[in-house]
Motif scaffolding. Structure first.
Motif, PDB file in Angstrom:
ATOM      1  N   ILE A 167       0.863  -1.178   0.000  1.00 16.33           N
ATOM      2  CA  ILE A 167       0.000   0.000   0.000  1.00 16.33           C
ATOM      3  C   ILE A 167       0.903   1.232   0.000  1.00 16.33           C
ATOM      4  O   ILE A 167       1.797   1.348   0.834  1.00 16.33           O
ATOM      5  N   ASN A 168       0.666   2.134  -0.940  1.00 17.21           N
ATOM      6  CA  ASN A 168       1.379   3.402  -1.007  1.00 17.21           C
ATOM      7  C   ASN A 168       0.509   4.456  -0.331  1.00 17.21           C
ATOM      8  O   ASN A 168      -0.704   4.467  -0.532  1.00 17.21           O
ATOM      9  N   VAL A 169       1.116   5.346   0.455  1.00 19.34           N
ATOM     10  CA  VAL A 169       0.360   6.378   1.164  1.00 19.34           C
ATOM     11  C   VAL A 169       0.992   7.749   0.959  1.00 19.34           C
ATOM     12  O   VAL A 169       2.200   7.862   0.798  1.00 19.34           O
ATOM     13  N   TRP A 170       0.137   8.771   0.976  1.00 19.44           N
ATOM     14  CA  TRP A 170       0.548  10.161   0.859  1.00 19.44           C
ATOM     15  C   TRP A 170      -0.288  10.983   1.811  1.00 19.44           C
ATOM     16  O   TRP A 170      -1.459  10.696   2.020  1.00 19.44           O
ATOM     17  N   ALA A 171       0.282  12.059   2.354  1.00 15.89           N
ATOM     18  CA  ALA A 171      -0.525  13.024   3.102  1.00 15.89           C
ATOM     19  C   ALA A 171      -1.483  13.667   2.117  1.00 15.89           C
ATOM     20  O   ALA A 171      -1.129  13.921   0.966  1.00 15.89           O
ATOM     21  N   TYR A 172      -2.695  13.935   2.559  1.00 13.35           N
ATOM     22  CA  TYR A 172      -3.733  14.461   1.681  1.00 13.35           C
ATOM     23  C   TYR A 172      -4.345  15.694   2.316  1.00 13.35           C
ATOM     24  O   TYR A 172      -4.914  15.629   3.401  1.00 13.35           O
ATOM     25  N   ALA A 173      -4.177  16.830   1.659  1.00 14.50           N
ATOM     26  CA  ALA A 173      -4.706  18.108   2.135  1.00 14.50           C
ATOM     27  C   ALA A 173      -5.394  18.780   0.955  1.00 14.50           C
ATOM     28  O   ALA A 173      -4.791  19.605   0.274  1.00 14.50           O
ATOM     29  N   PRO A 174      -6.661  18.414   0.686  1.00 11.90           N
ATOM     30  CA  PRO A 174      -7.314  18.865  -0.544  1.00 11.90           C
ATOM     31  C   PRO A 174      -7.528  20.369  -0.657  1.00 11.90           C
ATOM     32  O   PRO A 174      -7.574  20.886  -1.759  1.00 11.90           O
ATOM     33  N   LYS A 175      -7.645  21.088   0.463  1.00 13.38           N
ATOM     34  CA  LYS A 175      -7.930  22.527   0.388  1.00 13.38           C
ATOM     35  C   LYS A 175      -7.009  23.351   1.268  1.00 13.38           C
ATOM     36  O   LYS A 175      -7.332  24.485   1.600  1.00 13.38           O
ATOM     37  N   THR A 176      -5.866  22.790   1.651  1.00 12.28           N
ATOM     38  CA  THR A 176      -4.978  23.450   2.604  1.00 12.28           C
ATOM     39  C   THR A 176      -3.558  23.478   2.068  1.00 12.28           C
ATOM     40  O   THR A 176      -3.078  22.488   1.537  1.00 12.28           O
ATOM     41  N   LYS A 178      -3.720  24.142  11.813  1.00 10.63           N
ATOM     42  CA  LYS A 178      -4.838  23.510  12.518  1.00 10.63           C
ATOM     43  C   LYS A 178      -6.157  23.963  11.890  1.00 10.63           C
ATOM     44  O   LYS A 178      -6.189  24.910  11.110  1.00 10.63           O
ATOM     45  N   ASN A 179      -7.223  23.286  12.237  1.00  9.02           N
ATOM     46  CA  ASN A 179      -8.568  23.545  11.720  1.00  9.02           C
ATOM     47  C   ASN A 179      -8.660  23.309  10.215  1.00  9.02           C
ATOM     48  O   ASN A 179      -9.356  24.029   9.501  1.00  9.02           O
ATOM     49  N   ALA A 180      -7.951  22.306   9.729  1.00  5.99           N
ATOM     50  CA  ALA A 180      -7.947  21.987   8.307  1.00  5.99           C
ATOM     51  C   ALA A 180      -8.366  20.538   8.076  1.00  5.99           C
ATOM     52  O   ALA A 180      -8.209  19.688   8.956  1.00  5.99           O
ATOM     53  N   GLN A 181      -8.897  20.281   6.899  1.00  5.05           N
ATOM     54  CA  GLN A 181      -9.194  18.907   6.488  1.00  5.05           C
ATOM     55  C   GLN A 181      -7.881  18.280   6.012  1.00  5.05           C
ATOM     56  O   GLN A 181      -7.321  18.681   4.995  1.00  5.05           O
ATOM     57  N   THR A 224     -13.190   0.594   5.173  1.00  5.49           N
ATOM     58  CA  THR A 224     -13.686   0.700   3.811  1.00  5.49           C
ATOM     59  C   THR A 224     -13.225  -0.514   3.003  1.00  5.49           C
ATOM     60  O   THR A 224     -12.240  -1.157   3.366  1.00  5.49           O
ATOM     61  N   GLN A 225     -13.915  -0.797   1.924  1.00  6.52           N
ATOM     62  CA  GLN A 225     -13.505  -1.868   1.018  1.00  6.52           C
ATOM     63  C   GLN A 225     -12.703  -1.333  -0.158  1.00  6.52           C
ATOM     64  O   GLN A 225     -12.238  -2.100  -0.991  1.00  6.52           O
ATOM     65  N   ASP A 226     -12.518  -0.016  -0.244  1.00  3.17           N
ATOM     66  CA  ASP A 226     -11.813   0.603  -1.361  1.00  3.17           C
ATOM     67  C   ASP A 226     -10.313   0.359  -1.264  1.00  3.17           C
ATOM     68  O   ASP A 226      -9.667   0.793  -0.318  1.00  3.17           O
ATOM     69  N   CYS A 227      -9.750  -0.301  -2.277  1.00  5.07           N
ATOM     70  CA  CYS A 227      -8.316  -0.579  -2.303  1.00  5.07           C
ATOM     71  C   CYS A 227      -7.503   0.677  -2.597  1.00  5.07           C
ATOM     72  O   CYS A 227      -6.343   0.781  -2.210  1.00  5.07           O
ATOM     73  N   THR A 228      -8.104   1.636  -3.292  1.00  2.00           N
ATOM     74  CA  THR A 228      -7.462   2.894  -3.639  1.00  2.00           C
ATOM     75  C   THR A 228      -8.453   4.005  -3.345  1.00  2.00           C
ATOM     76  O   THR A 228      -9.555   4.007  -3.887  1.00  2.00           O
ATOM     77  N   SER A 229      -8.072   4.941  -2.469  1.00  2.00           N
ATOM     78  CA  SER A 229      -9.019   5.981  -2.065  1.00  2.00           C
ATOM     79  C   SER A 229      -8.302   7.059  -1.262  1.00  2.00           C
ATOM     80  O   SER A 229      -7.071   7.123  -1.245  1.00  2.00           O
ATOM     81  N   ALA A 230      -9.079   7.889  -0.575  1.00  2.00           N
ATOM     82  CA  ALA A 230      -8.554   8.932   0.307  1.00  2.00           C
ATOM     83  C   ALA A 230      -9.529   9.129   1.462  1.00  2.00           C
ATOM     84  O   ALA A 230     -10.726   8.851   1.333  1.00  2.00           O
ATOM     85  N   LYS A 231      -9.010   9.605   2.582  1.00  2.00           N
ATOM     86  CA  LYS A 231      -9.838   9.885   3.759  1.00  2.00           C
ATOM     87  C   LYS A 231      -9.280  11.133   4.430  1.00  2.00           C
ATOM     88  O   LYS A 231      -8.077  11.251   4.640  1.00  2.00           O
ATOM     89  N   THR A 232     -10.187  12.088   4.741  1.00  2.00           N
ATOM     90  CA  THR A 232      -9.753  13.298   5.443  1.00  2.00           C
ATOM     91  C   THR A 232     -10.453  13.407   6.789  1.00  2.00           C
ATOM     92  O   THR A 232     -11.514  12.826   7.011  1.00  2.00           O
ATOM     93  N   PHE A 233      -9.833  14.192   7.669  1.00  2.00           N
ATOM     94  CA  PHE A 233     -10.337  14.457   9.011  1.00  2.00           C
ATOM     95  C   PHE A 233     -10.188  15.943   9.270  1.00  2.00           C
ATOM     96  O   PHE A 233      -9.241  16.571   8.789  1.00  2.00           O
ATOM     97  N   LEU A 234     -11.081  16.525  10.048  1.00  2.00           N
ATOM     98  CA  LEU A 234     -10.935  17.910  10.488  1.00  2.00           C
ATOM     99  C   LEU A 234     -10.051  17.884  11.732  1.00  2.00           C
ATOM    100  O   LEU A 234     -10.463  17.396  12.789  1.00  2.00           O
ATOM    101  N   LEU A 235      -8.836  18.368  11.601  1.00  2.00           N
ATOM    102  CA  LEU A 235      -7.872  18.324  12.702  1.00  2.00           C
ATOM    103  C   LEU A 235      -7.735  19.718  13.313  1.00  2.00           C
ATOM    104  O   LEU A 235      -7.251  20.649  12.673  1.00  2.00           O
ATOM    105  N   ARG A 236      -8.203  19.854  14.540  1.00  2.00           N
ATOM    106  CA  ARG A 236      -8.239  21.146  15.222  1.00  2.00           C
ATOM    107  C   ARG A 236      -7.083  21.338  16.201  1.00  2.00           C
ATOM    108  O   ARG A 236      -6.688  22.457  16.479  1.00  2.00           O
ATOM    109  N   ALA A 237      -6.559  20.260  16.768  1.00  2.00           N
ATOM    110  CA  ALA A 237      -5.527  20.369  17.810  1.00  2.00           C
ATOM    111  C   ALA A 237      -4.129  20.297  17.209  1.00  2.00           C
ATOM    112  O   ALA A 237      -3.849  19.436  16.376  1.00  2.00           O
TER     113      ALA A 237
END
Length: 178
Positions: free
Chosen positions: A79-88, A98-101, A141-154
Protein backbone atom coordinates in the motif's frame (compact mmCIF):
# COMPACT_ATOMS: atom_id res chain seq x y z
CA UNK A 1 1.71 18.19 -27.46
CA UNK A 2 1.69 14.38 -27.43
CA UNK A 3 5.50 14.32 -27.37
CA UNK A 4 5.53 16.75 -24.42
CA UNK A 5 3.02 14.61 -22.48
CA UNK A 6 5.03 11.46 -23.21
CA UNK A 7 8.24 13.18 -22.09
CA UNK A 8 6.62 14.37 -18.87
CA UNK A 9 5.25 10.86 -18.22
CA UNK A 10 8.70 9.30 -18.76
CA UNK A 11 10.37 11.88 -16.49
CA UNK A 12 7.72 11.36 -13.81
CA UNK A 13 8.13 7.59 -13.94
CA UNK A 14 11.91 7.81 -13.74
CA UNK A 15 11.87 10.29 -10.86
CA UNK A 16 9.23 8.50 -8.83
CA UNK A 17 10.70 5.02 -9.30
CA UNK A 18 13.59 5.97 -7.03
CA UNK A 19 11.61 7.36 -4.07
CA UNK A 20 9.16 5.84 -1.63
CA UNK A 21 5.69 7.31 -2.23
CA UNK A 22 5.42 8.56 1.34
CA UNK A 23 8.01 11.25 0.62
CA UNK A 24 7.80 14.30 -1.62
CA UNK A 25 9.29 13.88 -5.09
CA UNK A 26 11.32 16.18 -7.33
CA UNK A 27 8.34 16.84 -9.61
CA UNK A 28 6.24 18.36 -6.82
CA UNK A 29 6.67 21.84 -8.24
CA UNK A 30 5.27 20.70 -11.60
CA UNK A 31 2.35 18.57 -10.48
CA UNK A 32 1.79 19.23 -6.77
CA UNK A 33 3.08 16.89 -4.13
CA UNK A 34 2.21 13.25 -3.77
CA UNK A 35 4.34 13.10 -0.62
CA UNK A 36 4.03 13.65 3.08
CA UNK A 37 4.31 17.41 2.65
CA UNK A 38 1.47 17.59 0.16
CA UNK A 39 0.19 21.06 -0.48
CA UNK A 40 -2.92 20.07 -2.34
CA UNK A 41 -5.07 17.21 -3.43
CA UNK A 42 -2.11 15.57 -5.05
CA UNK A 43 -1.52 15.88 -8.72
CA UNK A 44 -2.37 14.50 -12.07
CA UNK A 45 -3.82 11.02 -12.39
CA UNK A 46 -0.35 9.88 -13.41
CA UNK A 47 1.07 10.60 -9.95
CA UNK A 48 -1.99 9.20 -8.18
CA UNK A 49 -0.99 5.75 -9.39
CA UNK A 50 2.17 5.73 -7.26
CA UNK A 51 5.68 4.74 -8.22
CA UNK A 52 5.08 1.00 -8.21
CA UNK A 53 2.41 1.37 -10.88
CA UNK A 54 4.68 3.44 -13.09
CA UNK A 55 7.46 0.90 -13.12
CA UNK A 56 11.15 1.63 -12.92
CA UNK A 57 14.37 1.04 -14.79
CA UNK A 58 14.61 -2.38 -13.15
CA UNK A 59 12.12 -5.09 -14.05
CA UNK A 60 11.03 -5.60 -10.42
CA UNK A 61 8.58 -3.03 -8.99
CA UNK A 62 9.32 -1.51 -5.59
CA UNK A 63 6.93 -2.09 -2.69
CA UNK A 64 6.86 -0.07 0.54
CA UNK A 65 5.54 -0.54 4.07
CA UNK A 66 4.61 -3.92 5.52
CA UNK A 67 4.12 -6.33 2.61
CA UNK A 68 1.02 -8.47 2.20
CA UNK A 69 0.89 -12.25 2.34
CA UNK A 70 1.71 -13.92 -1.00
CA UNK A 71 -1.45 -16.07 -0.81
CA UNK A 72 -3.87 -13.17 -0.17
CA UNK A 73 -7.11 -13.65 -2.10
CA UNK A 74 -7.12 -10.03 -3.32
CA UNK A 75 -3.47 -10.14 -4.41
CA UNK A 76 -2.46 -6.94 -2.58
CA UNK A 77 1.31 -6.81 -2.11
CA UNK A 78 1.75 -3.27 -0.75
CA UNK A 79 0.00 0.00 0.00
CA UNK A 80 1.38 3.40 -1.01
CA UNK A 81 0.36 6.38 1.16
CA UNK A 82 0.55 10.16 0.86
CA UNK A 83 -0.52 13.02 3.10
CA UNK A 84 -3.73 14.46 1.68
CA UNK A 85 -4.71 18.11 2.14
CA UNK A 86 -7.31 18.87 -0.54
CA UNK A 87 -7.93 22.53 0.39
CA UNK A 88 -4.98 23.45 2.60
CA UNK A 89 -1.48 24.72 1.88
CA UNK A 90 1.35 23.18 3.89
CA UNK A 91 3.19 25.58 6.19
CA UNK A 92 6.37 23.64 5.43
CA UNK A 93 6.96 20.04 4.28
CA UNK A 94 4.90 17.75 6.52
CA UNK A 95 3.46 20.64 8.59
CA UNK A 96 -0.12 21.89 8.19
CA UNK A 97 -2.29 24.54 9.88
CA UNK A 98 -4.84 23.51 12.52
CA UNK A 99 -8.57 23.54 11.72
CA UNK A 100 -7.95 21.99 8.31
CA UNK A 101 -9.19 18.91 6.49
CA UNK A 102 -6.12 16.65 6.45
CA UNK A 103 -5.71 12.97 5.88
CA UNK A 104 -4.31 10.21 3.74
CA UNK A 105 -4.51 9.14 0.12
CA UNK A 106 -3.59 5.56 -0.67
CA UNK A 107 -3.41 2.94 -3.38
CA UNK A 108 -2.83 -0.79 -3.25
CA UNK A 109 -0.57 -2.64 -5.64
CA UNK A 110 -0.15 -6.27 -6.63
CA UNK A 111 3.20 -8.07 -6.78
CA UNK A 112 3.75 -7.17 -10.46
CA UNK A 113 3.21 -3.47 -9.68
CA UNK A 114 -0.20 -2.44 -11.10
CA UNK A 115 -2.65 -0.60 -8.86
CA UNK A 116 -5.71 -2.41 -7.49
CA UNK A 117 -8.61 -0.04 -8.05
CA UNK A 118 -11.66 -1.84 -6.76
CA UNK A 119 -13.55 -2.83 -3.65
CA UNK A 120 -11.98 -6.21 -2.92
CA UNK A 121 -9.97 -4.94 0.07
CA UNK A 122 -10.87 -4.61 3.75
CA UNK A 123 -9.05 -1.42 4.69
CA UNK A 124 -8.68 -0.02 8.18
CA UNK A 125 -7.59 3.61 8.36
CA UNK A 126 -6.32 4.46 11.86
CA UNK A 127 -5.75 8.05 12.97
CA UNK A 128 -3.72 8.80 16.09
CA UNK A 129 -2.69 12.13 17.56
CA UNK A 130 -3.79 14.69 20.14
CA UNK A 131 -7.54 14.96 20.81
CA UNK A 132 -8.70 12.53 18.11
CA UNK A 133 -12.45 11.90 18.51
CA UNK A 134 -13.30 8.24 19.10
CA UNK A 135 -15.33 8.01 15.87
CA UNK A 136 -12.29 9.22 13.85
CA UNK A 137 -9.79 6.77 15.34
CA UNK A 138 -10.79 3.91 13.01
CA UNK A 139 -12.45 4.04 9.60
CA UNK A 140 -13.21 0.91 7.57
CA UNK A 141 -13.69 0.70 3.81
CA UNK A 142 -13.50 -1.87 1.02
CA UNK A 143 -11.81 0.60 -1.36
CA UNK A 144 -8.32 -0.58 -2.30
CA UNK A 145 -7.46 2.89 -3.64
CA UNK A 146 -9.02 5.98 -2.06
CA UNK A 147 -8.55 8.93 0.31
CA UNK A 148 -9.84 9.89 3.76
CA UNK A 149 -9.75 13.30 5.44
CA UNK A 150 -10.34 14.46 9.01
CA UNK A 151 -10.93 17.91 10.49
CA UNK A 152 -7.87 18.32 12.70
CA UNK A 153 -8.24 21.15 15.22
CA UNK A 154 -5.53 20.37 17.81
CA UNK A 155 -1.85 21.10 17.16
CA UNK A 156 0.61 18.21 17.50
CA UNK A 157 1.97 15.16 15.70
CA UNK A 158 -0.43 12.85 13.87
CA UNK A 159 -0.05 9.41 12.36
CA UNK A 160 -2.37 7.64 9.91
CA UNK A 161 -1.96 3.98 9.04
CA UNK A 162 -3.75 2.14 6.26
CA UNK A 163 -3.99 -1.66 6.58
CA UNK A 164 -5.62 -4.22 4.31
CA UNK A 165 -6.83 -6.93 6.72
CA UNK A 166 -7.18 -9.48 3.88
CA UNK A 167 -3.52 -9.38 2.78
CA UNK A 168 -1.94 -7.88 5.90
CA UNK A 169 -0.25 -5.13 3.83
CA UNK A 170 0.04 -1.76 5.58
CA UNK A 171 1.78 1.58 5.43
CA UNK A 172 1.58 4.84 7.38
CA UNK A 173 2.32 8.55 7.24
CA UNK A 174 3.15 11.13 9.88
CA UNK A 175 2.69 14.89 9.82
CA UNK A 176 2.43 17.81 12.20
CA UNK A 177 -0.37 20.31 12.78
CA UNK A 178 0.43 23.81 14.11
Amino acid sequence: MIRQCAAVAILAAAAMATAAPATAGPLDTLFGSAGAGSSGSGSSDLLDAGSSALGSSSSKPQHFGKLGRPDATNGVKSINVWAYAPKTQAISPGVYPKNAQLGVRWNSTIDAGPVVDGNQCRMEVRLSGPKVPKNAQLTKTQDCTSAKTFLLRAPGSYSISVTDTISGASNSIEFDVQ
